[in-house]
Enzyme design. Structure first.
Site, PDB file in Angstrom:
ATOM      1  N   SER A 149       0.842  -1.196   0.000  1.00  0.00           N
ATOM      2  CA  SER A 149       0.000   0.000   0.000  1.00  0.00           C
ATOM      3  C   SER A 149       0.875   1.244   0.000  1.00  0.00           C
ATOM      4  CB  SER A 149      -0.899   0.020   1.240  1.00  0.00           C
ATOM      5  OG  SER A 149      -1.509   1.282   1.407  1.00  0.00           O
ATOM      6  N   TYR A 162      -2.395  -0.551   9.991  1.00  0.00           N
ATOM      7  CA  TYR A 162      -2.487  -1.138   8.650  1.00  0.00           C
ATOM      8  C   TYR A 162      -1.181  -0.927   7.894  1.00  0.00           C
ATOM      9  CZ  TYR A 162      -3.959  -1.692   3.774  1.00  0.00           C
ATOM     10  OH  TYR A 162      -4.058  -2.073   2.457  1.00  0.00           O
TER      11      TYR A 162
END
Length: 255
Positions: A149, A162
């Site tokens: 990400s 995350y």
């Protein structure tokens, strides 16, 4: 004949979003794709349907990741499907795509131990042990591709945990690259930016407009944008690249 004709692939979390687009793209190039899902069997079957409509081949594999017995369940289904469709148990391409995130706007002060542990179990622990288990099936010259990400490169406090899990995944790429090189197996990371995965938030016009401005192209990414990058890395053309991170943010990290 597609560039992946005769290859087999496992794409975790491929019932929707980037995973679905990746499964469809790999199959379009000739790979037999194992479509993994955790909960939504109907969505996984829809992915298989899209692949078969294009003339490709696929089968579903069910396993909830991040719980006891997850790796055994995943590989039991994978091996049975490969045996049924090819007569042997061999894997050429592994895409670690499945992941979980936190609700938008959750400040670090409110993250519970349970939430923290769950994210690391699904996003970091599961890919490690899936890759470890896959080593016995992966053919020499195979491919491992980890979906990370852009949040590992920019600060967003509400997604700190995350981002930490994705940072761990990127370290898996780096260190396994050296370990797998003697077998000609490459392992690389793809780093998506803001990508429309069908979540309700992407249906809000003003939110879409704000997110689009983060890309140099002034638009949101589409799952197919990421899938094309993954498919390239899975091909022979990318055989001289390993341990690398492919920026698929649409210029979202240019500043």
């Amino acid at each position: 004949m597609g560039k992946l004709s005769g290859r087999t692939a496992l794409v975790t979390g491929s019932s929707r979003g980037i995973g679905r687009a990746t499964a469809v793209s790999l199959a379009r190039e000739g790979a037999l794709v194992a479509v993994h899902y955790a909960h939504n069997e109907q969505a996984a079957q829809e992915t298989v349907g899209l692949i078969e409509k294009d003339g490709g081949r696929a089968f579903t594999v069910h396993a909830e990741l991040g719980v006891p017995g997850d790796i055994d369940q995943l590989f039991h289904g994978l091996e049975a499907g490969l045996k049924q469709h090819t007569g042997q148990i061999a894997l050429d391409i592994l895409v670690n795509n499945a992941g979980e995130t936190l609700a938008t706007g959750t400040p670090p002060e409110e993250i519970s131990v349970e939430q923290y542990d769950r994210l690391f179990a699904v996003n970091a622990k599961a890919p490690f042990f899936i890759t470890q288990r896959a080593l016995g099936l992966l053919t020499d010259g195979g491919r491992v591709i980890n979906i990370s990400s852009g949040l590992t490169r920019v600060a967003n406090p509400s997604q700190a945990v995350y981002a930490m899990t994705k940072g761990a995944l990127e370290q898996l790429t780096l260190h396994f690259a050296r370990h797998l090189a003697p077998r000609g197996i490459t392992i690389n990371t793809v780093t998506p930016g803001l990508t429309d995965n069908g979540h309700d938030v992407f249906k809000i016009p003003e939110v879409r407009e704000q997110m689009a401005r983060q890309s140099a192209f002034n638009r949101l990414g589409e799952p197919e944008d990421i899938a094309r990058v993954v498919t390239f890395i899975a091909s022979e053309e990318a055989g001289w690249t390993t341990g690398a991170s492919f920026d698929a943010t649409g210029g979202g990290l240019l500043g």
